[in-house]
Design an enzyme around this catalytic site. Sequence first.
Site, PDB file in Angstrom:
ATOM      1  N   GLU A   1       0.824  -1.203   0.000  1.00 47.53           N
ATOM      2  CA  GLU A   1       0.000   0.000   0.000  1.00 47.53           C
ATOM      3  C   GLU A   1       0.865   1.262   0.000  1.00 47.53           C
ATOM      4  O   GLU A   1       1.947   1.305   0.585  1.00 47.53           O
ATOM      5  CB  GLU A   1      -0.935  -0.018   1.209  1.00 47.53           C
ATOM      6  CG  GLU A   1      -1.931  -1.159   1.067  1.00 47.53           C
ATOM      7  CD  GLU A   1      -3.017  -1.180   2.116  1.00 47.53           C
ATOM      8  OE1 GLU A   1      -4.181  -1.351   1.734  1.00 47.53           O
ATOM      9  OE2 GLU A   1      -2.726  -1.042   3.304  1.00 47.53           O
TER      10      GLU A   1
ATOM     11  N   CYS B   1       3.518   8.405   1.441  1.00 46.04           N
ATOM     12  CA  CYS B   1       4.000   7.434   2.430  1.00 46.04           C
ATOM     13  C   CYS B   1       4.238   6.117   1.687  1.00 46.04           C
ATOM     14  O   CYS B   1       3.301   5.514   1.169  1.00 46.04           O
ATOM     15  CB  CYS B   1       2.920   7.282   3.500  1.00 46.04           C
ATOM     16  SG  CYS B   1       3.312   6.102   4.771  1.00 46.04           S
TER      17      CYS B   1
ATOM     18  N   CYS C   1       6.285  -7.147   7.470  1.00 44.31           N
ATOM     19  CA  CYS C   1       7.408  -6.651   8.269  1.00 44.31           C
ATOM     20  C   CYS C   1       7.748  -7.708   9.305  1.00 44.31           C
ATOM     21  O   CYS C   1       6.860  -8.299   9.910  1.00 44.31           O
ATOM     22  CB  CYS C   1       7.036  -5.342   8.963  1.00 44.31           C
ATOM     23  SG  CYS C   1       8.404  -4.651   9.918  1.00 44.31           S
TER      24      CYS C   1
ATOM     25  N   CYS D   1       5.777  -5.442  15.665  1.00 43.36           N
ATOM     26  CA  CYS D   1       5.358  -4.617  16.796  1.00 43.36           C
ATOM     27  C   CYS D   1       3.925  -4.980  17.181  1.00 43.36           C
ATOM     28  O   CYS D   1       3.087  -5.263  16.314  1.00 43.36           O
ATOM     29  CB  CYS D   1       5.450  -3.133  16.439  1.00 43.36           C
ATOM     30  SG  CYS D   1       7.131  -2.619  16.052  1.00 43.36           S
TER      31      CYS D   1
ATOM     32  N   CYS E   1       0.866  -3.026  15.478  1.00 39.94           N
ATOM     33  CA  CYS E   1       0.931  -2.702  14.047  1.00 39.94           C
ATOM     34  C   CYS E   1       0.312  -3.785  13.185  1.00 39.94           C
ATOM     35  O   CYS E   1       0.688  -4.953  13.271  1.00 39.94           O
ATOM     36  CB  CYS E   1       2.383  -2.468  13.645  1.00 39.94           C
ATOM     37  SG  CYS E   1       2.592  -2.206  11.879  1.00 39.94           S
TER      38      CYS E   1
ATOM     39  N   GLY F   1       6.525  -2.092   6.303  1.00 38.74           N
ATOM     40  CA  GLY F   1       7.908  -2.556   6.347  1.00 38.74           C
ATOM     41  C   GLY F   1       8.851  -1.686   7.155  1.00 38.74           C
ATOM     42  O   GLY F   1       8.540  -0.556   7.508  1.00 38.74           O
TER      43      GLY F   1
ATOM     44  N   SER G   1      11.671   6.402   8.548  1.00 41.54           N
ATOM     45  CA  SER G   1      11.176   6.071   9.888  1.00 41.54           C
ATOM     46  C   SER G   1      11.643   4.664  10.235  1.00 41.54           C
ATOM     47  O   SER G   1      11.488   3.734   9.444  1.00 41.54           O
ATOM     48  CB  SER G   1       9.646   6.129   9.880  1.00 41.54           C
ATOM     49  OG  SER G   1       9.132   5.720  11.131  1.00 41.54           O
TER      50      SER G   1
ATOM     51  N   LEU H   1       9.548   5.220  18.978  1.00 36.51           N
ATOM     52  CA  LEU H   1      10.004   4.965  20.349  1.00 36.51           C
ATOM     53  C   LEU H   1       8.989   4.129  21.140  1.00 36.51           C
ATOM     54  O   LEU H   1       9.301   3.036  21.597  1.00 36.51           O
ATOM     55  CB  LEU H   1      10.248   6.324  21.015  1.00 36.51           C
ATOM     56  CG  LEU H   1      11.255   6.381  22.149  1.00 36.51           C
ATOM     57  CD1 LEU H   1      12.570   5.728  21.791  1.00 36.51           C
ATOM     58  CD2 LEU H   1      11.489   7.857  22.528  1.00 36.51           C
ATOM     59  N   HIS H   2       7.830   4.672  21.382  1.00 37.73           N
ATOM     60  CA  HIS H   2       6.679   3.955  21.950  1.00 37.73           C
ATOM     61  C   HIS H   2       6.774   3.540  23.410  1.00 37.73           C
ATOM     62  O   HIS H   2       5.777   3.055  23.969  1.00 37.73           O
ATOM     63  CB  HIS H   2       6.314   2.710  21.133  1.00 37.73           C
ATOM     64  CG  HIS H   2       6.192   2.960  19.672  1.00 37.73           C
ATOM     65  ND1 HIS H   2       5.507   4.035  19.159  1.00 37.73           N
ATOM     66  CD2 HIS H   2       6.694   2.296  18.598  1.00 37.73           C
ATOM     67  CE1 HIS H   2       5.582   4.009  17.845  1.00 37.73           C
ATOM     68  NE2 HIS H   2       6.301   2.980  17.469  1.00 37.73           N
TER      69      HIS H   2
ATOM     70  N   ASN I   1      -4.285   3.664  15.964  1.00 42.18           N
ATOM     71  CA  ASN I   1      -5.332   3.371  14.989  1.00 42.18           C
ATOM     72  C   ASN I   1      -5.683   1.899  15.071  1.00 42.18           C
ATOM     73  O   ASN I   1      -4.840   1.043  14.812  1.00 42.18           O
ATOM     74  CB  ASN I   1      -4.860   3.721  13.569  1.00 42.18           C
ATOM     75  CG  ASN I   1      -4.721   5.215  13.411  1.00 42.18           C
ATOM     76  OD1 ASN I   1      -5.626   5.973  13.743  1.00 42.18           O
ATOM     77  ND2 ASN I   1      -3.568   5.657  12.932  1.00 42.18           N
TER      78      ASN I   1
ATOM     79  N   CYS J   1      -1.853   5.517   9.886  1.00 38.46           N
ATOM     80  CA  CYS J   1      -0.642   4.824  10.350  1.00 38.46           C
ATOM     81  C   CYS J   1      -1.002   3.487  10.965  1.00 38.46           C
ATOM     82  O   CYS J   1      -1.903   3.405  11.785  1.00 38.46           O
ATOM     83  CB  CYS J   1       0.056   5.602  11.461  1.00 38.46           C
ATOM     84  SG  CYS J   1       0.582   7.202  10.998  1.00 38.46           S
TER      85      CYS J   1
HETATM   86  N1  SAH Z   1       8.764   0.321  10.283  1.00 29.08           N
HETATM   87  C1  SAH Z   1       8.952   1.718  10.443  1.00 29.08           C
HETATM   88  C2  SAH Z   1       8.120   2.531   9.478  1.00 29.08           C
HETATM   89  C3  SAH Z   1       6.703   2.088   9.237  1.00 29.08           C
HETATM   90  S1  SAH Z   1       5.579   2.244  10.553  1.00 29.08           S
HETATM   91  C4  SAH Z   1       8.694   2.142  11.864  1.00 29.08           C
HETATM   92  O1  SAH Z   1       8.180   1.342  12.648  1.00 29.08           O
HETATM   93  O2  SAH Z   1       9.062   3.259  12.198  1.00 29.08           O
HETATM   94  C5  SAH Z   1       5.261   3.994  10.583  1.00 29.08           C
HETATM   95  C6  SAH Z   1       4.731   4.518  11.928  1.00 29.08           C
HETATM   96  O3  SAH Z   1       3.398   4.042  12.169  1.00 29.08           O
HETATM   97  C7  SAH Z   1       5.577   4.037  13.103  1.00 29.08           C
HETATM   98  O4  SAH Z   1       5.880   5.067  13.988  1.00 29.08           O
HETATM   99  C8  SAH Z   1       4.649   3.038  13.739  1.00 29.08           C
HETATM  100  O5  SAH Z   1       4.973   2.844  15.060  1.00 29.08           O
HETATM  101  C9  SAH Z   1       3.308   3.645  13.524  1.00 29.08           C
HETATM  102  N2  SAH Z   1       2.216   2.694  13.726  1.00 29.08           N
HETATM  103  C10 SAH Z   1       2.232   1.366  13.537  1.00 29.08           C
HETATM  104  N3  SAH Z   1       1.043   0.816  13.856  1.00 29.08           N
HETATM  105  C11 SAH Z   1       0.248   1.824  14.281  1.00 29.08           C
HETATM  106  C12 SAH Z   1      -1.112   1.898  14.717  1.00 29.08           C
HETATM  107  N4  SAH Z   1      -1.889   0.818  14.766  1.00 29.08           N
HETATM  108  N5  SAH Z   1      -1.610   3.106  15.043  1.00 29.08           N
HETATM  109  C13 SAH Z   1      -0.841   4.217  14.947  1.00 29.08           C
HETATM  110  N6  SAH Z   1       0.440   4.208  14.513  1.00 29.08           N
HETATM  111  C14 SAH Z   1       0.983   3.030  14.192  1.00 29.08           C
HETATM  112 FE1  SF4 Z   2       7.287  -3.118  11.226  1.00 25.39          FE
HETATM  113 FE2  SF4 Z   2       7.135  -0.483  11.738  1.00 25.39          FE
HETATM  114 FE3  SF4 Z   2       4.949  -2.068  11.909  1.00 25.39          FE
HETATM  115 FE4  SF4 Z   2       6.891  -2.283  13.734  1.00 25.39          FE
HETATM  116  S1  SF4 Z   2       5.578  -0.481  13.370  1.00 25.39           S
HETATM  117  S2  SF4 Z   2       5.849  -4.002  12.693  1.00 25.39           S
HETATM  118  S3  SF4 Z   2       8.703  -1.934  12.482  1.00 25.39           S
HETATM  119  S4  SF4 Z   2       6.103  -1.616  10.066  1.00 25.39           S
END
Ligand code: SAH
Ligand code: SF4
Length: 379
Positions: free
Chosen positions: A93, A106, A113, A117, A120, A171, A203, A226-227, A302, A345
Site C-alpha cells: 500500500e 508514504c 514486516c 510490533c 501494528c 515494512g 522512519s 520509540l513507543h 489506529n 498509520c
Molecule cells: N517500520 C517503520 C516505518 C513504518 S511504521 C517504523 O516502525 O518506524 C510507521 C509509523 O506508524 C511508526 O511510527 C509506527 O509505530 C506507527 N504505527 C504502527 N502501527 C500503528 C497503529 N496501529 N496506530 C498508529 N500508529 C501506528
Molecule cells: Fe514493522 Fe514499523 Fe509495523 Fe513495527 S511499526 S511491525 S517496524 S512496520
Amino acid sequence: MNDLVDLLGLDADGLAQRCADWGQKPFRARQLMRWIHQRGEHDFEAMSDLAKDFRASLAARARVAAPAVVSDRAAADGTRKWLLDVGAGNAIETVFIPEVDRGTLCVSTQVGCAVNCLFCSTGKQGFSRNLDAHEIIAQVWHANRALGAGDPARRARGERPVTNVVFMGMGEPLQNYGATLTALRILLDDHAYGLSRRRVTVSTSGVVPMIDRLRDDCPVALAVSLHAPDDALRDQLVPLNRKYPLAELMAACRRYLERAPRDFITFEYVLLDGVNDADLHARQLLALVREVPCKFNLIPFNPFPNSGLRRSPPERIRRFAQILADAGIVTTVRRTRGDDIDAACGQLAGEVRDRTRLAARRARATGAAMGAVGLAEAR
Ligand code: SAH
Ligand code: SF4
C-alpha cells in the site's frame, strides 16, 4: 520479459553504468532520468531526443513499469490509497496525504514486516519479502502520474504533486537497506525528483547499525519509533528492542544528528490506552531523551481487527503532550488522516504471503503456553 531491467530502480551511477554497457555516453543516463522521473514517461519511443536506434535497443533490454493497481481509494479528507500488485499474491500500500503547502507520499519498503510490533497491523501479517528499489520508486512515480494526470501544463513546468516522501508505509526500511538507499538517492537526484534531504524522512523502529550506515551514506530526516520510555515495556511493544536496547538507540540518534539535515530527531510514539500513556511514562521519556535534541510526534493508536488494544482517550493524549511540551519539547499530535479507508498509520495491511509463518508460530506458542499452565495446575 523478466530479463528486462526496470529503469525505475537505477540511481545515477546505476544508470550511467548501464548506458556504458550499452555503448552510450554518460549524458544519456541523465536524459533518461529526466524522461522517466520528471516527465513520467515509460514509452521509450516517446523519448524524442534519444537516437532512434538507442530507443529501439532500450525497448529490447529495459522497461519502465510500475506494479498494477489493484485498488485506488480516496478518503473524505482527500487522502488517496493505492494497493499495488507486486506479484505472487503479494500487494503493498502507498498513501498520498495532501496538505495546503505540500503533498506527502508514504511509501512501503517491504511486503509485511518482520519486526512484529504489538500494535501494528503490518507486523501482525508477518513478512514475505523485501521490495526492490524499482518497486519503492514505482510508488512515487505512479503517484505523481496519477495525481498530475490531466494537467500537462503543470507537468511540463516540472511541478509534481509529491513534494515530500516518508518511509512510513509497510515494512522496516532499515531492514531493507540496499533498496532503501538506492531509492533515497533517486529521490534526491536533481535529474529525477530533486527533493531536499529535509523533505525525505526515513522512519525506523531502531535498527542501530543501519542508522549509522544511513548517517554515512545518505543522511535524510530521521524519525525513530520509540513507543516506550524503558526497555522492559519497549521489549514488549517493539521486539527489536531486545536486540538494540534504548541506551544504544539513543546513542545512535546522537551520532546521526552530527550529519542530519535537521537538528532534531523526530520520535514517534503511539499512545495505547493504559499501556504507555501515563504521566509517569511521559516524565520517564523526558529523562530518556535529555541528551537528544528531538521533537515528539504522538500518534493516537489506529485500531485494526483483533488488536486487543485501545486508543488513549483525548484528555489523556492532551495531558501527555502537555508534560512533554512543558519541558520545552516541541510536541505534535498526529492528525489521523484517511482512516475511513484504512490508510492511517499502522492500518496498512496490503496482502502478505507470510513466509515467516508468523500466525502459525504464534498459535503454537499460545498452545505451548496453555499447555504449561495446564501442567502447572495438574501438579
Ligand atoms: N517500520 C517503520 C516505518 C513504518 S511504521 C517504523 O516502525 O518506524 C510507521 C509509523 O506508524 C511508526 O511510527 C509506527 O509505530 C506507527 N504505527 C504502527 N502501527 C500503528 C497503529 N496501529 N496506530 C498508529 N500508529 C501506528
Ligand atoms: Fe514493522 Fe514499523 Fe509495523 Fe513495527 S511499526 S511491525 S517496524 S512496520
